[in-house]
Design a protein around this motif. Structure first.
Motif, PDB file in Angstrom:
ATOM      1  N   TYR A 220       0.865  -1.181   0.000  1.00  0.00           N
ATOM      2  CA  TYR A 220       0.000   0.000   0.000  1.00  0.00           C
ATOM      3  C   TYR A 220       0.895   1.222   0.000  1.00  0.00           C
ATOM      4  O   TYR A 220       1.809   1.335   0.838  1.00  0.00           O
ATOM      5  N   THR A 221       0.678   2.129  -0.939  1.00  0.00           N
ATOM      6  CA  THR A 221       1.516   3.319  -1.009  1.00  0.00           C
ATOM      7  C   THR A 221       0.822   4.378  -1.847  1.00  0.00           C
ATOM      8  O   THR A 221      -0.239   4.134  -2.430  1.00  0.00           O
ATOM      9  N   SER A 222       1.424   5.557  -1.901  1.00  0.00           N
ATOM     10  CA  SER A 222       0.882   6.620  -2.733  1.00  0.00           C
ATOM     11  C   SER A 222       1.151   6.309  -4.203  1.00  0.00           C
ATOM     12  O   SER A 222       2.031   5.513  -4.539  1.00  0.00           O
ATOM     13  N   GLN A 223       0.404   6.950  -5.092  1.00  0.00           N
ATOM     14  CA  GLN A 223       0.621   6.731  -6.517  1.00  0.00           C
ATOM     15  C   GLN A 223       2.031   7.126  -6.931  1.00  0.00           C
ATOM     16  O   GLN A 223       2.647   6.475  -7.781  1.00  0.00           O
ATOM     17  N   SER A 224       2.558   8.182  -6.325  1.00  0.00           N
ATOM     18  CA  SER A 224       3.911   8.637  -6.657  1.00  0.00           C
ATOM     19  C   SER A 224       4.941   7.538  -6.379  1.00  0.00           C
ATOM     20  O   SER A 224       5.725   7.162  -7.253  1.00  0.00           O
ATOM     21  N   GLY A 231       9.400   1.727 -11.793  1.00  0.00           N
ATOM     22  CA  GLY A 231      10.393   2.052 -12.811  1.00  0.00           C
ATOM     23  C   GLY A 231      10.111   3.276 -13.647  1.00  0.00           C
ATOM     24  O   GLY A 231      10.609   3.389 -14.772  1.00  0.00           O
ATOM     25  N   LEU A 232       9.332   4.220 -13.120  1.00  0.00           N
ATOM     26  CA  LEU A 232       9.001   5.409 -13.898  1.00  0.00           C
ATOM     27  C   LEU A 232      10.241   6.223 -14.274  1.00  0.00           C
ATOM     28  O   LEU A 232      10.330   6.767 -15.379  1.00  0.00           O
ATOM     29  N   GLU A 233      11.224   6.290 -13.366  1.00  0.00           N
ATOM     30  CA  GLU A 233      12.453   7.033 -13.663  1.00  0.00           C
ATOM     31  C   GLU A 233      13.180   6.433 -14.871  1.00  0.00           C
ATOM     32  O   GLU A 233      13.707   7.159 -15.723  1.00  0.00           O
ATOM     33  N   GLN A 251       3.541  15.067 -17.902  1.00  0.00           N
ATOM     34  CA  GLN A 251       2.672  13.986 -17.461  1.00  0.00           C
ATOM     35  C   GLN A 251       3.179  13.347 -16.169  1.00  0.00           C
ATOM     36  O   GLN A 251       2.392  13.008 -15.287  1.00  0.00           O
ATOM     37  N   VAL A 252       4.502  13.194 -16.058  1.00  0.00           N
ATOM     38  CA  VAL A 252       5.084  12.629 -14.834  1.00  0.00           C
ATOM     39  C   VAL A 252       4.775  13.526 -13.645  1.00  0.00           C
ATOM     40  O   VAL A 252       4.424  13.051 -12.553  1.00  0.00           O
ATOM     41  N   LYS A 253       4.892  14.834 -13.834  1.00  0.00           N
ATOM     42  CA  LYS A 253       4.579  15.773 -12.751  1.00  0.00           C
ATOM     43  C   LYS A 253       3.112  15.648 -12.338  1.00  0.00           C
ATOM     44  O   LYS A 253       2.789  15.645 -11.146  1.00  0.00           O
ATOM     45  N   MET A 261      -1.630  14.537  -8.499  1.00  0.00           N
ATOM     46  CA  MET A 261      -2.235  13.235  -8.204  1.00  0.00           C
ATOM     47  C   MET A 261      -1.340  12.331  -7.358  1.00  0.00           C
ATOM     48  O   MET A 261      -1.775  11.258  -6.934  1.00  0.00           O
ATOM     49  N   GLY A 262      -0.101  12.771  -7.110  1.00  0.00           N
ATOM     50  CA  GLY A 262       0.884  11.890  -6.496  1.00  0.00           C
ATOM     51  C   GLY A 262       0.533  11.369  -5.126  1.00  0.00           C
ATOM     52  O   GLY A 262       0.772  10.195  -4.816  1.00  0.00           O
TER      53      GLY A 262
END
Length: 278
Positions: A220-224, A231-233, A251-253, A261-262
């Motif tokens: 369980y965690t935040s969307q960020s 692996g978004l980076e 879009q990443v921001k 939304m993070g």
């Protein structure tokens, strides 16, 4: 499943990773949306369309795979209540010219029990006049998912809070919101049948119901943190030379910044018969 864009994106990426599922099932009861989804997939991934199956209900028991619910929990019906000097009372809808109005309902022992549990969890009384919501469908809904899943993951992504934040004193009018033609407001008694009505998710209640349904809370965690953990980076670094790199950054921001939304969106992973790390 909306327009089918997420399904197309997922199948495209899974194909690139060499791990396409045998079947991609879409549970959709709207005939119009099924047509839209079929058109999206036919245009985007025609060579994978044979793997897609539309369902009228949950699949039979024995499913090995992933159940994905993106902004599904917030659309489940909730029960609104108001704290009075005599304790919690359900908020009901009545008709009074020229339209619908809120009315206090009669005492409800099950509501008393649910609010007592909330108060015990957060360690504070809810003041008189406080209004909020309770989702009573979480346990039967998650139990129905657990029943059809033999081994795998239920991944739910939605906007919401852990219980202590959900029932914070500053959120004294609850979380119910209405969406109509890109406008947001808090009156569900107007535009009847024309607007979407949603409520934020109490993720503590989701976790509790999941365990009661025989599932394991695996994450369980935040969307960020969820996206960066997936692996978004790395994805961002791979497109740095592209002409649309700045659009990717935008879009990443949007997806990850706390002011966007993070933090508001959370991801919770529930597993059954699956012990490998996610």
């Amino acid at each position: 499943a909306g327009s089918g864009t997420m399904a197309a994106d997922l199948l495209t990426e899974l194909e690139a990773l060499g791990c396409l599922p045998d079947r991609y099932r879409i549970l959709e009861v709207s005939g119009a949306l099924r047509v839209q989804q079929w058109e999206t997939l036919s245009h985007r991934i025609p060579h994978l369309l044979s793997r897609v199956v539309w369902l009228d209900g949950l699949p039979e028991a024995g499913l090995h795979g992933v159940i994905l619910g993106n902004e599904v929990l917030d659309a489940l019906p909730v029960r609104r209540f108001r704290m009075t000097a005599q304790g919690p009372r359900p908020l009901c809808v009545a008709w009074e010219e020229p339209g619908f109005v809120w009315r206090l309902g009669s005492d409800d022992p099950s509501l008393d029990e649910a609010v007592h549990e909330i108060v015990s969890d957060i360690g504070a009384e809810l003041p008189t006049g406080y209004e909020s919501e309770i989702n009573r469908l979480l346990l039967p809904w998650l139990a129905s998912l657990a029943e059809c899943l033999s081994a795998g993951l239920i991944l739910l992504i939605d906007y919401g809070y852990p219980r202590r934040e959900y029932y914070h004193w500053q959120r004294a009018m609850g979380t119910l919101l209405c969406h109509y033609r890109h406008h947001v407001h808090d009156d569900p008694l107007i535009l009847v049948g024309l607007q979407d009505i949603t409520a934020s998710v109490d993720f503590t209640a989701v976790a509790t119901a999941a365990v009661a349904a025989g599932l394991r809370v695996a994450g369980y965690t935040s969307q960020s943190y969820f996206l960066f953990g997936c692996g978004l980076e790395t994805i961002l670094s791979e497109v740095v030379e592209r002409d649309d790199y700045l659009e990717f950054v935008r879009q990443v921001k949007l997806l990850t910044l706390p002011s966007e939304m993070g933090e508001r969106f959370k991801a919770i992973g529930l597993t059954k018969g699956w012990e490998a790390p996610l």
